[in-house]
Scaffold this motif. Sequence first.
Motif, mmCIF file in Angstrom:
data_model
loop_
_atom_site.group_PDB
_atom_site.id
_atom_site.type_symbol
_atom_site.label_atom_id
_atom_site.label_comp_id
_atom_site.label_asym_id
_atom_site.label_seq_id
_atom_site.Cartn_x
_atom_site.Cartn_y
_atom_site.Cartn_z
ATOM 1 N N THR A 113 60.371 56.350 -5.022
ATOM 2 C CA THR A 113 61.799 56.360 -5.303
ATOM 3 C C THR A 113 62.324 54.939 -5.138
ATOM 4 N N THR A 114 62.937 54.398 -6.160
ATOM 5 C CA THR A 114 63.411 53.014 -6.122
ATOM 6 C C THR A 114 64.916 52.956 -5.812
ATOM 7 N N LYS A 115 65.381 51.770 -5.527
ATOM 8 C CA LYS A 115 66.813 51.547 -5.292
ATOM 9 C C LYS A 115 67.614 51.926 -6.536
ATOM 10 N N GLU A 116 67.085 51.606 -7.709
ATOM 11 C CA GLU A 116 67.758 51.937 -8.966
ATOM 12 C C GLU A 116 67.844 53.448 -9.161
ATOM 13 N N ASP A 117 66.809 54.170 -8.727
ATOM 14 C CA ASP A 117 66.817 55.635 -8.825
ATOM 15 C C ASP A 117 67.976 56.223 -8.027
ATOM 16 N N VAL A 118 68.146 55.729 -6.809
ATOM 17 C CA VAL A 118 69.187 56.242 -5.923
ATOM 18 C C VAL A 118 70.570 55.982 -6.517
ATOM 19 N N GLN A 119 70.725 54.833 -7.159
ATOM 20 C CA GLN A 119 72.030 54.446 -7.682
ATOM 21 C C GLN A 119 72.371 55.120 -9.009
ATOM 22 N N ASN A 120 71.370 55.654 -9.694
ATOM 23 C CA ASN A 120 71.605 56.285 -10.997
ATOM 24 C C ASN A 120 70.940 57.670 -11.001
ATOM 25 N N PRO A 121 71.608 58.655 -10.370
ATOM 26 C CA PRO A 121 70.965 59.960 -10.193
ATOM 27 C C PRO A 121 70.543 60.654 -11.484
ATOM 28 N N GLU A 122 71.344 60.575 -12.530
ATOM 29 C CA GLU A 122 70.995 61.281 -13.770
ATOM 30 C C GLU A 122 69.734 60.703 -14.398
ATOM 31 N N ALA A 123 69.644 59.379 -14.441
ATOM 32 C CA ALA A 123 68.431 58.756 -14.982
ATOM 33 C C ALA A 123 67.219 59.071 -14.113
ATOM 34 N N PHE A 124 67.426 59.119 -12.806
ATOM 35 C CA PHE A 124 66.349 59.448 -11.865
ATOM 36 C C PHE A 124 65.849 60.870 -12.083
ATOM 37 N N LEU A 125 66.766 61.804 -12.231
ATOM 38 C CA LEU A 125 66.379 63.201 -12.446
ATOM 39 C C LEU A 125 65.683 63.375 -13.799
ATOM 40 N N GLU A 126 66.125 62.619 -14.790
ATOM 41 C CA GLU A 126 65.446 62.660 -16.095
ATOM 42 C C GLU A 126 64.016 62.130 -15.974
ATOM 43 N N LYS A 127 63.829 61.099 -15.151
ATOM 44 C CA LYS A 127 62.478 60.577 -14.930
ATOM 45 C C LYS A 127 61.602 61.632 -14.252
ATOM 46 N N ARG A 129 61.981 64.854 -14.407
ATOM 47 C CA ARG A 129 61.729 65.879 -15.427
ATOM 48 C C ARG A 129 60.587 65.463 -16.355
ATOM 49 N N ASP A 130 60.603 64.209 -16.789
ATOM 50 C CA ASP A 130 59.547 63.715 -17.682
ATOM 51 C C ASP A 130 58.186 63.701 -16.982
ATOM 52 N N GLU A 131 58.190 63.317 -15.699
ATOM 53 C CA GLU A 131 56.934 63.308 -14.929
ATOM 54 C C GLU A 131 56.390 64.727 -14.764
ATOM 55 N N MET A 132 57.283 65.698 -14.591
ATOM 56 C CA MET A 132 56.834 67.086 -14.480
ATOM 57 C C MET A 132 56.247 67.570 -15.797
ATOM 58 N N GLU A 133 56.847 67.212 -16.912
ATOM 59 C CA GLU A 133 56.286 67.587 -18.215
ATOM 60 C C GLU A 133 54.879 67.023 -18.376
ATOM 61 N N ILE A 149 59.815 76.489 -11.896
ATOM 62 C CA ILE A 149 59.775 75.216 -11.185
ATOM 63 C C ILE A 149 60.786 75.273 -10.059
ATOM 64 N N GLY A 150 60.326 74.992 -8.839
ATOM 65 C CA GLY A 150 61.214 74.932 -7.689
ATOM 66 C C GLY A 150 61.419 73.477 -7.278
ATOM 67 N N ILE A 151 62.660 73.106 -7.014
ATOM 68 C CA ILE A 151 62.987 71.732 -6.646
ATOM 69 C C ILE A 151 63.525 71.712 -5.222
ATOM 70 N N GLY A 152 62.917 70.902 -4.363
ATOM 71 C CA GLY A 152 63.401 70.703 -3.007
ATOM 72 C C GLY A 152 64.225 69.428 -2.947
ATOM 73 N N MET A 153 65.502 69.541 -2.535
ATOM 74 C CA MET A 153 66.426 68.410 -2.534
ATOM 75 C C MET A 153 67.116 68.309 -1.181
ATOM 76 N N GLN A 182 67.198 72.236 -16.957
ATOM 77 C CA GLN A 182 67.275 73.446 -17.760
ATOM 78 C C GLN A 182 67.366 73.097 -19.238
ATOM 79 N N GLY A 183 66.637 73.838 -20.036
ATOM 80 C CA GLY A 183 66.603 73.589 -21.473
ATOM 81 C C GLY A 183 65.356 72.846 -21.909
#
Length: 404
Positions: A113-127, A129-133, A149-153, A182-183
């Motif tokens: 998890t990078t500093k940029e991930d923390v600051q941009n949650p939507e882009a982080f969650l998309e990443k 999602r892509d890694e899970m695919e 898929i279960g997500i622990g947050m 979702q989707g």
Amino acid sequence: MKKKSYNKAMLAQLNKRIVLEMIRVQGPINKAEIARQANLSIPTVMKITEEFERQKLIRTVGKGESTGGKRPDMLEFVADAFYVAGVDIGRHNVKMVIMDMEATVLAQNCFQTTKEDVQNPEAFLEKIRDEMESLIIESRIKQSKLMGIGIGMPGILDKEKKVVMFSPDFNWVDVPILQIFQGRFPCKVIVENSNRALALGEYSYGAAKSAEYMLCINLGYGIGAAIIENGELLRGSSGTSGELGHMIMDPYGPVCDCGNRGCLEALSSGNAIAKKMEQEILSGKESVHSVSERRKLEAEDVFEAARSGDMLSKEIIDEAMGYLGIAVASCINLLDPDTIILAGGLTKSQDVFFEKLQDDVEKHKMRYSGRNVKMKIGTLGIYGTAIGAATILTRQFIENGGEL
């Protein structure tokens, strides 16, 4: 008439759940033994097991011993009838697994998890999602066999609105976590507090399998907890129970990420231990460590230095464990659990702190309190929360009597 029909449907689902769980836990087992233990008729058990066999949820694995007639068919649960995936969104790393319904892991992944991930949650969650695919493709399972898929947050979740209301670890507020996922997946996607997910993993497959009333404490970048009694999570009236890390130990102590002062998390977590070491070095105290802008100190560095005899590291760890010992003793006085599981990243350094912690707990708990409690280290390792998040789907499947 409608009420009677509804009750009959509920009873049928309950019977299916009981039978499926019995085969899963006790199998190989025969139908007569299932009927005896579940207090069901043989025809009812036969009808249920025949349906499960058609669904390929159970299978016959030979014959049992005869009790006077034909040797009975022995039934077992088919763990790979479906698969489940789990994600652990952590402040340092994201971990994910794909596993069968008995927690045999087919594929796993871990990335930082990078500093940029923390600051941009939507882009982080998309990443994520892509890694899970990509991990699903790597596992080579059929999409149709992925149950969910279960997500622990970490943090406080609004499960109805499907958002992260507040996560001190990430400083996120009202982040629509499930909307990103979702989707894109043809299966159920759920989110759960990471401490509860970890507790479910340890309860189902780890160090707490025999526990009736357990407290699971997640020691990592932050500190959290979850309580399971008779197999059920205790959530509290607003779903925020388990925030052990935000129990205030010193109202004049360091500022916590939640905004309060002197929280247990600000005194005893991995983040707190690393911060305290940096502060002490900058104030001029001697240590094997030095502070560099190129690399931040981590708690793991402090534990490693303590192993090598660094006195400052040992003092910082002892102080942190002293506060944690008071908090755990208070939990014992309040809850009287039979099992306390310590899990999370800090437990990799149990050789440095566990004995000290046990002594502090014993010193601070009330006399005769918690006479039956056993404190153990979790056994699922660094993927424990991801395994627990995936386990939620399996539990729901069993609870629904084998229905998706």
